[in-house]
Design a protein around this motif. Structure first.
Motif, short mmCIF file in Angstrom:
data_model
loop_
_atom_site.label_atom_id
_atom_site.label_comp_id
_atom_site.label_asym_id
_atom_site.label_seq_id
_atom_site.Cartn_x
_atom_site.Cartn_y
_atom_site.Cartn_z
N ASP A 110 -0.37 -14.22 3.95
CA ASP A 110 0.56 -14.50 2.85
C ASP A 110 1.76 -13.55 2.82
O ASP A 110 2.61 -13.64 1.94
CB ASP A 110 -0.16 -14.47 1.50
N GLY A 111 1.82 -12.62 3.79
CA GLY A 111 2.94 -11.68 3.87
C GLY A 111 2.71 -10.37 3.16
O GLY A 111 3.50 -9.43 3.32
N SER A 112 1.65 -10.25 2.39
CA SER A 112 1.40 -9.01 1.64
C SER A 112 0.93 -7.89 2.57
O SER A 112 0.32 -8.14 3.62
CB SER A 112 0.36 -9.25 0.54
N LEU A 113 1.19 -6.67 2.16
CA LEU A 113 0.81 -5.49 2.91
C LEU A 113 -0.25 -4.71 2.13
O LEU A 113 -0.13 -4.54 0.91
CB LEU A 113 2.02 -4.59 3.17
N ASN A 114 -1.27 -4.26 2.85
CA ASN A 114 -2.38 -3.54 2.24
C ASN A 114 -2.74 -2.34 3.11
O ASN A 114 -2.54 -2.36 4.33
CB ASN A 114 -3.60 -4.44 2.08
N LEU A 115 -3.34 -1.33 2.50
CA LEU A 115 -3.61 -0.08 3.19
C LEU A 115 -5.00 -0.03 3.83
O LEU A 115 -5.97 -0.54 3.29
CB LEU A 115 -3.52 1.09 2.20
N TYR A 116 -5.06 0.62 4.98
CA TYR A 116 -6.33 1.02 5.56
C TYR A 116 -6.21 2.47 6.00
O TYR A 116 -5.30 3.18 5.58
CB TYR A 116 -6.73 0.09 6.72
N ASP A 117 -7.15 2.98 6.79
CA ASP A 117 -7.13 4.35 7.31
C ASP A 117 -7.10 5.37 6.18
O ASP A 117 -6.13 6.11 5.99
CB ASP A 117 -5.94 4.56 8.24
N TRP A 118 -8.21 5.46 5.45
CA TRP A 118 -8.29 6.31 4.24
C TRP A 118 -8.89 7.68 4.54
O TRP A 118 -9.59 8.25 3.71
CB TRP A 118 -9.11 5.58 3.18
N GLN A 119 -8.59 8.26 5.68
CA GLN A 119 -9.21 9.52 6.06
C GLN A 119 -8.51 10.74 5.46
O GLN A 119 -9.06 11.84 5.47
CB GLN A 119 -9.23 9.66 7.58
N GLY A 120 -7.31 10.57 4.93
CA GLY A 120 -6.56 11.73 4.41
C GLY A 120 -6.56 11.84 2.91
O GLY A 120 -5.71 12.52 2.33
N ILE A 121 -7.50 11.18 2.23
CA ILE A 121 -7.46 11.11 0.77
C ILE A 121 -7.54 12.48 0.11
O ILE A 121 -8.14 13.42 0.64
CB ILE A 121 -8.57 10.21 0.22
N ALA A 122 -6.90 12.56 -1.04
CA ALA A 122 -6.91 13.77 -1.86
C ALA A 122 -6.71 13.35 -3.30
O ALA A 122 -6.65 12.16 -3.61
CB ALA A 122 -5.79 14.73 -1.41
N LYS A 123 -6.63 14.32 -4.19
CA LYS A 123 -6.30 14.03 -5.59
C LYS A 123 -4.99 14.73 -5.92
O LYS A 123 -4.76 15.87 -5.50
CB LYS A 123 -7.43 14.47 -6.53
N GLY A 124 -4.13 14.02 -6.60
CA GLY A 124 -2.82 14.58 -6.91
C GLY A 124 -1.98 13.59 -7.67
O GLY A 124 -2.46 12.55 -8.14
#
Length: 363
Positions: A245-259
């Motif tokens: 449908d043309g939408s973009l979504n995220l993967y590769d969640w190895q750098g997560i943090a809180k901020g």
């Protein structure tokens, strides 16, 4: 036991990883598909089950991510990033209404820094297409879909007490970067990127190079003050996938943090968009983000405060890619063309948005 490579996979190991919640279910066979190598090694896996596994609808189209080489373990294992991806897919992903792949198993051995994560193969299940800055052009509709995705996970975990009291391995953005600097000499190495990619950086920023390292640290100190939410932290174009449908979504969640939300918003917009598009759309995209953030459960700041936060966070993306161009002298983990495009885009944003001035004297 964490397999060192996909060659060490067995039906028995996959049964333990995928069938624990279904009595009697077993993996009977599997086939390895294509993949890629970068900061981690990735391979598609097609799994077959016995009757109990089939009846339970256990996933058959998987994608694996591991850290088999010394450089993988330095960039992903030693820094703890592999453990963070296992945390995300195992404990955080189920609480979010976002487009990220479903997660099925995450394992990390802190002694060897080996990791192994199994997720949904979204190319097979959803028709996802991957690319990088050389192949993905983000138009206005695509940029708006990125903003929606950012707002959904930022708003969904806005000031969530689990960030501090349940998901205790999460650190704030400032601590994350200082730890990375200590373990890999990241910030000092990034400064060498000015010499390796001089033509991608505007003269106005070359002339103020001496200010960049301290300004970057200052920007993260500001970011870590919050308000806190989950941040993906590495939202460059190569970590987004496009659906039919043309939408973009995220993967590769190895750098997560809180901020603070702005570190993701600023990085995503400045890295994904050509400077002329960013200049034309950034005000509107920020207004849309703030509205969507409120809809998703966050408490959006005023536009004036949000605009300042956006301007103050542009150095994160630039420094990451200046370091990557240096690492590329040892082993190419991202294509050189992709790296240089992102340096050019983010460096221009630092100049356009007067980031160094926005951080001068900021506490």
């Amino acid at each position: 036991m964490v397999p060192a490579t996909v060659a060490e996979l067995t039906p028995e190991w996959l049964t333990g990883a995928l069938c624990a919640d279904v009595p009697g279910a077993e993996v009977t066979s599997f086939d390895l598909g294509g993949g890629s190598d970068g900061t981690a090694s990735r391979r598609a896996i097609t799994v077959a089950y016995n009757e109990a596994g089939q009846a339970a609808g256990l996933p058959t189209a998987l994608y694996s991510k591991m850290t088999p080489t010394l450089l993988n373990r330095l960039l992903v294992g030693v820094t703890g990033a592999a453990g963070m991806e296992a945390l995300f897919y195992g404990r955080i992903r189920p609480h979010l209404d976002i487009g990220a792949p479903a997660g099925y198993h995450g394992a990390w051995d802190p002694r060897t820094c080996r990791s192994f994560v199994l997720t949904e193969d979204i190319t097979a299940t959803r028709g996802a297409v991957f690319g990088d800055a050389t192949t993905i052009h983000v138009d206005r509709a695509g940029a708006e879909s990125m903003v929606r995705e950012l707002a959904r996970y930022h708003g969904g975990l806005w000031e969530d007490p689990r960030l501090d009291h349940e998901w205790t391995d999460l650190v704030d953005t400032h601590t994350w970067q200082r730890t990375f600097n200590t373990r890999t000499r990241f910030d000092s190495g990034a400064m060498l990127g000015f010499r390796i990619a001089p033509d991608e950086i505007p003269r106005a920023l070359h002339d103020r190079k001496a200010e960049v390292r301290k300004a970057f640290d200052r920007s993260l100190a500001i970011n870590a003050r919050g308000p806190k939410t989950l941040v993906h932290h590495d939202v460059h174009p190569g970590n987004w996938f496009r659906l039919p449908d043309g939408s973009l979504n995220l993967y590769d969640w190895q750098g997560i943090a809180k901020g603070n939300w702005a570190i993701d918003f600023s990085y995503a917009i400045t890295a994904a968009l050509e400077p002329e598009d960013r200049r034309a759309w950034e005000h509107d995209l920020l207004e849309q983000y703030l509205q969507l953030l409120g809809d998703a459960g966050g408490k959006p700041p005023s536009f004036e405060d949000a605009w300042l936060a956006y301007r103050q966070q542009t150095l994160h993306g630039l420094i990451l890619w200046l370091y990557t161009v240096l690492v590329g002298r040892v082993q190419e983990i991202q294509s050189d063309a992709h790296v240089r495009i992102l340096i050019r885009r983010t460096a221009q944003a630092v100049v356009d948005l007067e980031t160094l001035d926005a951080l001068d004297g900021a506490g």
